[in-house]
Design an enzyme around this catalytic site. Structure first.
Site, PDB file in Angstrom:
ATOM      1  CB  SER A  19      12.300  -8.829  -0.312  1.00 17.91           C
ATOM      2  OG  SER A  19      13.308  -7.885   0.005  1.00 17.91           O
ATOM      3  CE  LYS A  70       8.431  -0.065   4.056  1.00 18.31           C
ATOM      4  NZ  LYS A  70       9.234   0.610   3.087  1.00 18.31           N
ATOM      5  CG  ASP A 107      11.078   3.471   2.083  1.00 20.10           C
ATOM      6  OD1 ASP A 107      11.864   2.714   1.791  1.00 20.10           O
ATOM      7  OD2 ASP A 107      10.154   3.134   2.471  1.00 20.10           O
ATOM      8  NE  ARG A 158      -8.446  -1.574   1.220  1.00 19.85           N
ATOM      9  CZ  ARG A 158      -7.969  -2.734   1.256  1.00 19.85           C
ATOM     10  NH1 ARG A 158      -8.110  -3.534   0.366  1.00 19.85           N
ATOM     11  NH2 ARG A 158      -6.710  -2.832   1.996  1.00 19.85           N
ATOM     12  CG  MET A 220       6.282   2.974  -3.963  1.00 20.55           C
ATOM     13  SD  MET A 220       6.071   3.129  -2.478  1.00 20.55           S
ATOM     14  CE  MET A 220       6.283   4.744  -2.073  1.00 20.55           C
ATOM     15  N   GLY A 243       9.553   0.671  -9.532  1.00 23.66           N
ATOM     16  CA  GLY A 243       9.999   0.436  -8.024  1.00 23.66           C
ATOM     17  C   GLY A 243      11.291  -0.302  -7.920  1.00 23.66           C
TER      18      GLY A 243
HETATM   19  P1  NDP Z   1       1.459  -1.370   4.260  1.00 21.51           P
HETATM   20  O1  NDP Z   1       0.681  -2.393   4.492  1.00 21.51           O
HETATM   21  O2  NDP Z   1       1.932  -0.382   5.085  1.00 21.51           O
HETATM   22  O3  NDP Z   1       0.166  -0.470   3.229  1.00 21.51           O
HETATM   23  C1  NDP Z   1      -0.447  -0.862   2.139  1.00 21.51           C
HETATM   24  C2  NDP Z   1      -1.475   0.098   1.506  1.00 21.51           C
HETATM   25  O4  NDP Z   1      -2.121  -0.548   0.444  1.00 21.51           O
HETATM   26  C3  NDP Z   1      -2.462   0.563   2.237  1.00 21.51           C
HETATM   27  O5  NDP Z   1      -2.651   1.770   2.063  1.00 21.51           O
HETATM   28  C4  NDP Z   1      -3.819  -0.222   1.807  1.00 21.51           C
HETATM   29  O6  NDP Z   1      -5.010   0.385   2.161  1.00 21.51           O
HETATM   30  C5  NDP Z   1      -3.572  -0.421   0.360  1.00 21.51           C
HETATM   31  N1  NDP Z   1      -4.186  -1.714  -0.277  1.00 21.51           N
HETATM   32  C6  NDP Z   1      -3.837  -2.985   0.132  1.00 21.51           C
HETATM   33  N2  NDP Z   1      -4.477  -3.787  -0.717  1.00 21.51           N
HETATM   34  C7  NDP Z   1      -5.272  -2.947  -1.522  1.00 21.51           C
HETATM   35  C8  NDP Z   1      -6.353  -2.939  -2.250  1.00 21.51           C
HETATM   36  N3  NDP Z   1      -6.677  -4.517  -2.716  1.00 21.51           N
HETATM   37  N4  NDP Z   1      -6.909  -2.134  -3.058  1.00 21.51           N
HETATM   38  C9  NDP Z   1      -6.526  -0.683  -2.480  1.00 21.51           C
HETATM   39  N5  NDP Z   1      -5.849  -0.656  -1.607  1.00 21.51           N
HETATM   40  C10 NDP Z   1      -5.044  -1.425  -1.296  1.00 21.51           C
HETATM   41  O7  NDP Z   1       2.507  -1.513   3.061  1.00 21.51           O
HETATM   42  P2  NDP Z   1       3.772  -0.603   2.469  1.00 21.51           P
HETATM   43  O8  NDP Z   1       3.308   1.011   2.533  1.00 21.51           O
HETATM   44  O9  NDP Z   1       4.821  -0.873   3.382  1.00 21.51           O
HETATM   45  O10 NDP Z   1       4.065  -0.985   1.085  1.00 21.51           O
HETATM   46  C11 NDP Z   1       3.132  -0.682  -0.077  1.00 21.51           C
HETATM   47  C12 NDP Z   1       3.697  -1.308  -1.306  1.00 21.51           C
HETATM   48  O11 NDP Z   1       4.796  -0.434  -1.750  1.00 21.51           O
HETATM   49  C13 NDP Z   1       4.317  -2.823  -1.146  1.00 21.51           C
HETATM   50  O12 NDP Z   1       3.993  -3.403  -2.430  1.00 21.51           O
HETATM   51  C14 NDP Z   1       5.766  -2.686  -0.884  1.00 21.51           C
HETATM   52  O13 NDP Z   1       6.448  -3.897  -1.425  1.00 21.51           O
HETATM   53  C15 NDP Z   1       5.815  -1.338  -1.941  1.00 21.51           C
HETATM   54  N6  NDP Z   1       7.190  -0.665  -1.605  1.00 21.51           N
HETATM   55  C16 NDP Z   1       8.253  -0.773  -2.348  1.00 21.51           C
HETATM   56  C17 NDP Z   1       9.389   0.230  -1.907  1.00 21.51           C
HETATM   57  C18 NDP Z   1      10.415   0.320  -3.125  1.00 21.51           C
HETATM   58  O14 NDP Z   1      11.649   0.265  -2.636  1.00 21.51           O
HETATM   59  N7  NDP Z   1      10.384  -0.180  -4.118  1.00 21.51           N
HETATM   60  C19 NDP Z   1       9.503   0.966  -0.872  1.00 21.51           C
HETATM   61  C20 NDP Z   1       8.241   0.848   0.050  1.00 21.51           C
HETATM   62  C21 NDP Z   1       7.259  -0.023  -0.365  1.00 21.51           C
HETATM   63  P3  NDP Z   1      -5.703   0.239   3.466  1.00 21.51           P
HETATM   64  O15 NDP Z   1      -5.177   1.361   4.221  1.00 21.51           O
HETATM   65  O16 NDP Z   1      -7.352   0.577   3.102  1.00 21.51           O
HETATM   66  O17 NDP Z   1      -5.722  -0.989   4.082  1.00 21.51           O
END
Ligand code: NDP
Length: 280
Positions: A19, A70, A107, A158, A220, A243
């Site tokens: 972070s 979140k 966000d 996914r 992101m 991002g």
């Molecule tokens: P969550 O853990 O809530 O969600 C993660 C998502 O990623 C789920 O939909 C999951 O799918 C999917 N996922 C994880 N691994 C894989 C994979 N190998 N292949 C396909 N899909 C995958 O995380 P957040 O939503 O909080 O954050 C997501 C990303 O966005 C992070 O990298 C975070 O750092 C970034 N982010 C950046 C922000 C910024 O300000 N730049 C703000 C918010 C987030 P499934 O549902 O199938 O498990």
């Protein structure tokens, strides 16, 4: 110097070492002359609720919330603003002195600010957008595009049931990852809100070539700044949004929620974060 009156805030997630939020907030605190410290907290899934509950009363003024908490953060709050309620997820928790916890979601503000800055002229009303992922980040993005008048938000995930949960709340259409090409067709924007690759898991492999030439592609994830996803979009000559711009865009209203004033405008936090990213 940390004093007896230092205001505490921070960011909670798991993983958290990636972070850049502490870099941004501490630079702003120093420039504003606020006696405050912003720290990272890595908390396990099973301890998240008790960690948040233990902060009631305001010993810590506020938290940003990141992956994967979140959605749970919103459910632990006593009150929530419209943005968090609409998204079904919170990235900001404020701990009031009376023991209540207030949730917000900045966000979406960050996402739209990033598009305005790096894809000038982008109009969310002009067509469908596709969001990859269905976690807290995707929820904030979907709510923001919907509130900005987007005609159709497509959630590609996914686990399709999680995508469906978002479209049940906000409208739009849910897709499995295998149908990403169909979701990209005629999309004006594609946003990666998955954490694929973040914890060393597989990279996201989706057919960006199915997007129209005018489609704006955003990731992101900001480490590295130009992710493999953005690099592929650039190779296809799509406009891109990174991002880090979103991170700065969501941090500004977060700072305001914690300290009751906007951060000083004259600190180039993007440059500071970039320097840190390059050093890693
Ligand atoms: P969550 O853990 O809530 O969600 C993660 C998502 O990623 C789920 O939909 C999951 O799918 C999917 N996922 C994880 N691994 C894989 C994979 N190998 N292949 C396909 N899909 C995958 O995380 P957040 O939503 O909080 O954050 C997501 C990303 O966005 C992070 O990298 C975070 O750092 C970034 N982010 C950046 C922000 C910024 O300000 N730049 C703000 C918010 C987030 P499934 O549902 O199938 O498990």
């Amino acid at each position: 110097m940390i004093s007896g009156a230092t205001l505490l805030a921070g960011v909670v997630g798991n993983p958290i070492a990636h972070s850049m939020s502490p870099i941004l907030h501490n630079a702003w605190l120093a420039a504003a002359g606020i006696d405050g410290v912003y720290a990272p907290f890595r908390v396990t899934e099973e301890r998240f609720a008790s960690f948040v509950d233990g902060l009631r009363g305001g010993s810590v003024r506020g938290l940003n919330v990141t992956i994967p908490f979140k959605e749970r953060a919103l459910s632990l709050a006593d009150r929530a603003g419209d943005r968090a309620t609409m998204a079904g997820a919170a990235n900001v928790l404020v701990f009031e002195a009376d023991g209540t916890i207030v949730a917000d979601n900045t966000d979406g503000l960050g996402l739209l600010a990033a598009f305005a800055e790096q894809a000038p002229g982008f109009d969310p009303k002009a067509g469908p957008v596709a969001i990859l992922g269905a976690g807290g980040g995707a929820r904030g993005a979907a709510a923001a595009f919907t509130a900005a008048g987007c005609r159709e938000v497509r959630i590609v995930n996914r686990t399709q049931a999680r995508a469906q949960a978002i479209t049940d709340l906000l409208g739009g259409e849910a897709f499995g990852l295998h149908r990403a090409a169909a979701a990209f067709e005629d999309a004006i924007a594609v946003v990666n809100a998955t954490s694929a690759g973040l914890a060393g898991e597989g990279q996201l492999d989706v057919p960006l070539e199915a997007t129209p030439a005018a489609c704006v592609v955003m990731d992101m994830v900001y480490k590295p700044l130009v992710t493999p996803f953005l690099a592929r979009a650039r190779a296809l000559e799509r406009r891109t949004v990174d991002g880090l711009a979103m991170l700065v865009g969501q941090a500004i209203p977060s700072f305001e929620a914690f300290y009751g004033q906007p951060p000083p405008a004259d600190v180039d936090v993007r440059a500071l974060a970039l320097k840190r990213l390059e050093a890693r």
